[in-house]
Structure formats: structure tokens, C-alpha cells
Design an enzyme around this catalytic site. Structure first.
Site, mmCIF file in Angstrom:
data_model
loop_
_atom_site.group_PDB
_atom_site.id
_atom_site.type_symbol
_atom_site.label_atom_id
_atom_site.label_comp_id
_atom_site.label_asym_id
_atom_site.label_seq_id
_atom_site.Cartn_x
_atom_site.Cartn_y
_atom_site.Cartn_z
ATOM 1 N N HIS A 18 -0.936 -17.724 33.336
ATOM 2 C CA HIS A 18 0.332 -17.081 33.011
ATOM 3 C C HIS A 18 0.567 -15.849 33.880
ATOM 4 C CE1 HIS A 18 1.133 -19.217 29.059
ATOM 5 N NE2 HIS A 18 -0.091 -19.601 29.364
ATOM 6 N N GLN A 348 -7.532 -20.350 44.688
ATOM 7 C CA GLN A 348 -7.159 -21.757 44.770
ATOM 8 C C GLN A 348 -6.071 -22.057 45.788
ATOM 9 O OE1 GLN A 348 -7.504 -24.583 41.478
ATOM 10 N NE2 GLN A 348 -5.266 -24.544 41.421
ATOM 11 N N HIS A 363 -7.362 -30.764 36.516
ATOM 12 C CA HIS A 363 -7.002 -30.952 35.110
ATOM 13 C C HIS A 363 -5.492 -31.081 34.926
ATOM 14 C CE1 HIS A 363 -6.222 -26.815 35.916
ATOM 15 N NE2 HIS A 363 -5.941 -26.487 34.687
ATOM 16 N N TRP A 366 -0.172 -26.680 34.957
ATOM 17 C CA TRP A 366 1.023 -26.617 35.796
ATOM 18 C C TRP A 366 0.804 -25.823 37.075
ATOM 19 C CZ3 TRP A 366 4.523 -29.421 37.351
ATOM 20 C CH2 TRP A 366 5.685 -28.954 37.981
ATOM 21 N N ASN A 367 0.091 -24.703 37.021
ATOM 22 C CA ASN A 367 -0.151 -23.958 38.251
ATOM 23 C C ASN A 367 -0.875 -24.812 39.274
ATOM 24 O OD1 ASN A 367 1.084 -21.594 37.469
ATOM 25 N ND2 ASN A 367 -0.783 -20.655 36.698
ATOM 26 N N SER A 368 -1.934 -25.496 38.841
ATOM 27 C CA SER A 368 -2.694 -26.333 39.773
ATOM 28 C C SER A 368 -1.851 -27.488 40.294
ATOM 29 C CB SER A 368 -3.950 -26.874 39.082
ATOM 30 O OG SER A 368 -4.852 -25.831 38.798
ATOM 31 N N GLU A 371 0.730 -26.015 42.678
ATOM 32 C CA GLU A 371 0.102 -25.572 43.924
ATOM 33 C C GLU A 371 -0.290 -26.759 44.798
ATOM 34 O OE1 GLU A 371 -1.652 -21.518 41.828
ATOM 35 O OE2 GLU A 371 -3.023 -23.146 42.363
ATOM 36 N N ASP A 387 -0.149 -29.098 28.317
ATOM 37 C CA ASP A 387 0.878 -29.748 29.129
ATOM 38 C C ASP A 387 0.314 -30.675 30.190
ATOM 39 O OD1 ASP A 387 -0.239 -27.586 30.559
ATOM 40 O OD2 ASP A 387 1.538 -27.402 31.815
ATOM 41 N N GLN A 388 -1.001 -30.800 30.240
ATOM 42 C CA GLN A 388 -1.616 -31.526 31.350
ATOM 43 C C GLN A 388 -1.324 -33.019 31.312
ATOM 44 O OE1 GLN A 388 -5.721 -30.267 31.008
ATOM 45 N NE2 GLN A 388 -5.067 -28.126 30.895
#
Length: 471
Positions: A18, A348, A363, A366-368, A371, A387-388
Site C-alpha cells: 500500500h 522488485q 503470488h 496487484w503491485n507485483s 510491475e 485479490d490475487q
């Protein structure tokens, strides 16, 4: 006389997933001549890079969540969320009052808040200050929660247990099965705080006297239909909210503006190691800053990596599980370290932007996920919770930049053979893998286009500043 810039308070939930996008929004608001005070809990606040000297107009403040000595999400989440709300509402209110009563500071004119802390809007409302939600998940996930609380709740609750036949079609979204939804809808979910917290977000938005505006960490081309799906809200794509150095390369200092809550001094020099590897040859493995796989699943991942024979960089926080208790080490760690590199932490976006990276085992937070899209790296989707699941669905079936692993039904375990199959599908010389790589390149180009001056996200944020913050 020049007009005084608006002064906004941006409040983030105290986790890396976040804080990082919220910090990027803060920087972009400052560049649009908005004064920003960034607020998070005291325990997280002390870990956040604070470039006040290089970015005038951005300041930082911490407030107590009741757990001031350490970052506490490893504790029971239901207890934490209750304590956080109780202390946070009182202490954040005092932060705002202190700013607004300080004659040397401009008063707060709007409060921004992230997911999981809807009570921030209630504090702002009590003080007669307008608020705006920064939704730091996909627009598609926002749509799923919105419709689940606006007409579809009974259908989902009564039918989701029938996994073989469950099918849900929501406006603006692809057809969803039970394993494409956040697990909070399942009777077996364990976090009591989850659905009431998400519901509270929408109840607060629905109580607004004007049509609510939600800023979403996405961009128009990526989620065109999802951003238009909800007639009662205005969803505005302002992403990717990642350091601009990895989008346009113009601001290399920008990568210091992030919250590295889990950075470890033990991190090895993975950049030098990556520099020695050939183009698109390395498998990058990370399951995020909060998820920790159990030992049997970690062993399956390890076996799969060894079987591929490919070099890998694995962010493995196994020794951080359980508030510092050391877990039993992987049985094949010695063999793993001959083939790849294992680190407890990495930056990352820097890794994903490295030309040697050919695949990301993620996983699907959302960030991953975002990105990987912005970096043009195809993925093996390994969703765990929250959310994954819908993110993995979009990756595989909508954006077509990756493949999702399948668990065996007996143990709920993703076996090594399945992981290896997915890795070879993404990285190997086959038609589907080549298509994934082409799609990843396409979304990378579109993400950069959206972020550039005059791009959709750039224009969206500037219009919001002009019409809402200065209107």
C-alpha cells in the site's frame, strides 16, 4: 499573487504493497503543484524513505495504531484491524487538527486514503473535509466487490460452494468461476474483518452527496471496460504507480521514493549476479512481502526450480516467518544455491526491469502483477489469497501474459511437476510462450505510454487536480 497550492493528506495502510503506490501518487501530486502530507502508522513510518530535501512540498507524519514498537501484520489480522481502527480514528483526527491549527501550515483541503482503511473517510467527514479513495488494486477487483454488495451477494453466497457449476458474469468483466473470486466469499475463509471492511468502503462512497471519484492504480488501455463498469462512480486510472525511473528513465533518483518495510541488510548483491546472466534467462521468484508459503509448498517450488536447470533469483523470507522464529531450512538449499541465488529481499521493480529476467513466479498481488506488466515480464501466477485470484484470472485469460498453476485436489498443493510445466510453457520455445512474451511487450509499451506526459494516466491526474483539488 500566486494561488496557494492545495494541501492534501494521503493516508496509507501500513504495508509495503500500500505504501509504495501511495508514495508514487504523492510524488505525482507534488509535481502537479499540490502540497502533500503523507501519513501512516508510527511503526511503518520509520521505515519509509523520506526525501524531503529533494522533493519540496512532500512531508511525512506518523500516527499510532496501538502497535508502535513493530510492524504488526504478522499478528492476528482480525485483532490488528480492530485495534488499528480504534486507535487510528482518534489519532489521525488529532494529526489533522494539529495541522489545521498550526498557523504556519496550510490547512488540509482533502484527505486521500487507501484500501482497508475506510474509516479514514469517516474521520475526514467528521472534520468536514472531502475525501478520495485511492484504490490500489485492479479496477476489475473493485468491480467484483462493488457488484457483490450491489445485487449479487445472495447469488454468490448461495452458489459459490458448487465449484464445478459456479459461473458469474459481472458488467465489464470476463466470466468468473469460484476460484477467480477473492477467497473471502468462500465459507472456509478465516478473516472475519475482510468482507465488512470492503463493504464499508462502498457504503461510504454510496453516502456521498455527489458522484464519487475513485483514483485507481491502473491505466485506461489495460482495464477499459472495468473502469467504466460502475455507473454510480467515476473511476479514474492514474497508474502504473511505480517509480518513474522504470517507466521513462528521466528521474533515476525516483527509486528512493518507496517504502521498504522488509529491506534486509543481509541482501546480497543480486544486481551484479544478474549482470552475468544472458538475456531473458533468469526465473525470478517472489511471493510478496506478506505471503509465506508453508514448508511442503516451498519444497515443491525448490524441486521445480532445480528440475528446470535454469538460473533463478528467489526472494525467500523463510526465516522471517512467525515473528522471527527460524523455520527449518529447505532440504535442497545447497543444490539450489549452486544453480541460482536466494535473497531475503530485493528492490522488485529494479529486478523486473533487468534484461536477464525471463519469467516471474508471483503470488499475483496487484503491485507485483502491475510491475510485471509495466516491465514486460511474463508470469507464472501462483495466487494465495485476497485479490490475487482475480488478478491471476486477468493475467491468464484477458491480458494473456502468463499461466496459472493448478493445485492437486487431494492436498491443495501445487506440485513440482506442475510448476515446472508452467515455467517451461512461459520460458520455452513454444507458440503459447512466444505469444505471452509478445503480449508482455505490448502491455509494457502501453503502460509507459499511459505514464508519459500527455498519456492517459498523466492527463487523468492533471484533470483531477485542476477540476477537483483546485476547482
Amino acid at each position: 499573487m500566486a494561488e496557494s497550492p492545495p494541501h492534501v493528506l494521503l493516508v496509507s495502510f501500513p504495508s509495503q504493497g500500500h505504501i509504495n503506490p501511495a508514495l508514487q501518487l504523492a510524488k505525482r501530486l507534488v509535481h502537479a503543484a499540490v502540497q502533500v502530507t503523507f501519513a501512516t502508522t508510527l511503526s511503518a513510518h520509520k521505515h519509509v524513505s523520506k526525501p524531503q530535501n529533494t522533493l519540496p512540498g512532500l512531508s511525512f507524519v506518523g500516527f499510532s495504531d496501538g502497535y508502535d514498537k513493530a510492524f504488526s501484520l504478522g499478528v492476528n489480522l482480525d485483532i490488528y484491524m480492530s485495534v488499528f481502527k480504534h486507535h487510528g480514528m482518534k489519532n489521525l483526527k488529532q494529526v489533522i487538527l494539529n495541522i489545521n491549527n498550526d498557523k504556519e501550515l496550510r490547512p488540509i483541503t482533502r484527505v486521500f486514503y487507501c484500501n482497508l482503511i475506510p474509516w479514514v473517510a469517516l474521520v475526514a467527514r467528521e472534520l468536514h473535509i472531502p475525501s478520495t479513495l485511492l484504490w490500489n488494486q485492479a479496477a476489475a477487483v473493485l468491480d467484483i466487490y462493488y457488484y457483490s454488495f450491489h445485487g449479487y451477494e445472495d447469488f454468490i453466497r448461495d452458489n459459490i460452494v458448487n465449484e464445478d457449476s459456479f459461473s458469474l458474469r459481472l458488467p465489464g468483466l470476463p466470466q468468473l468461476s469460484s476460484h477467480d473470486l477473492p477467497p473471502y466469499f468462500l465459507p472456509s475463509h478465516v478473516h472475519e474483518f475482510a468482507l465488512p471492511t470492503w463493504r464499508a468502503h462502498f457504503e461510504i462512497l454510496d453516502e456521498e452527496t455527489t458522484k464519487p471519484i475513485v483514483l485507481v492504480n491502473t491505466f485506461d488501455a489495460l482495464e477499459t471496460e472495468a473502469l467504466k463498469s460502475i455507473e454510480n462512480y467515476t473511476l479514474i486510472g492514474v497508474g502504473p504507480l511505480i517509480p518513474s525511473a522504470f517507466l521513462d528513465g528521466k528521474d533515476p533518483s525516483d527509486n528512493s521514493l518507496r517504502g521498504d518495510l522488509f529491506k534486509s541488510s543481509e541482501s546480497k548483491n543480486y544486481t551484479d549476479w544478474l549482470n552475468l546472466k544472458s538475456l531473458s534467462s533468469v526465473i525470478y521468484v517472489s511471493f510478496g512481502s506478506l505471503s509465506v508459503l508453508d514448508k511442503p509448498q516451498m519444497e515443491e517450488v525448490a524441486r521445480a526450480l532445480i528440475s528446470t536447470g535454469r538460473p533463478f533469483l528467489w526472494v525467500n523470507r523463510e526465516n522471517q516467518k512467525g515473528e522471527g522464529k527460524q523455520e527449518e531450512e529447505l532440504s535442497c538449499r545447497g543444490e539450489l544455491e549452486k544453480q541460482g541465488m536466494i535473497v531475503p529481499w530485493c528492490f522488485q521493480v529494479e529486478v523486473l526491469s533487468h534484461p536477464s529476467i525471463g519469467c516471474f513466479v508471483t503470488h499475483c498481488g496487484w503491485n507485483s502483477t502491475f510491475e510485471s506488466l509495466a516491465s514486460g515480464v511474463p508470469v507464472v501466477a501462483f495466487p494465495q489469497w485476497t485479490d490475487q485470484m482475480p488478478n491471476a484470472k486477468m493475467v491468464e485469460d484477458v491480458w494473456k501474459t502468463g499461466v496459472r498453476v493448478m493445485k492437486n485436489e487431494a492436498e491443495g498443493l501445487v506440485e513440482a511437476d506442475e510448476i515446472e510445466r508452467c515455467l517451461e510453457l512461459v520460458m520455452g520455445s513454444n507458440e503459447r510462450g512466444e505469444k505471452m512474451r509478445r503480449n508482455a511487450k505490448k502491455w509494457k509499451d502501453l503502460a509507459r505510454e499511459a505514464s508519459m506526459e500527455g498519456g492517459s494516466s498523466d492527463k487523468n491526474l492533471k484533470t483531477f487536480v485542476h477540476e477537483v483539488l483546485r476547482g
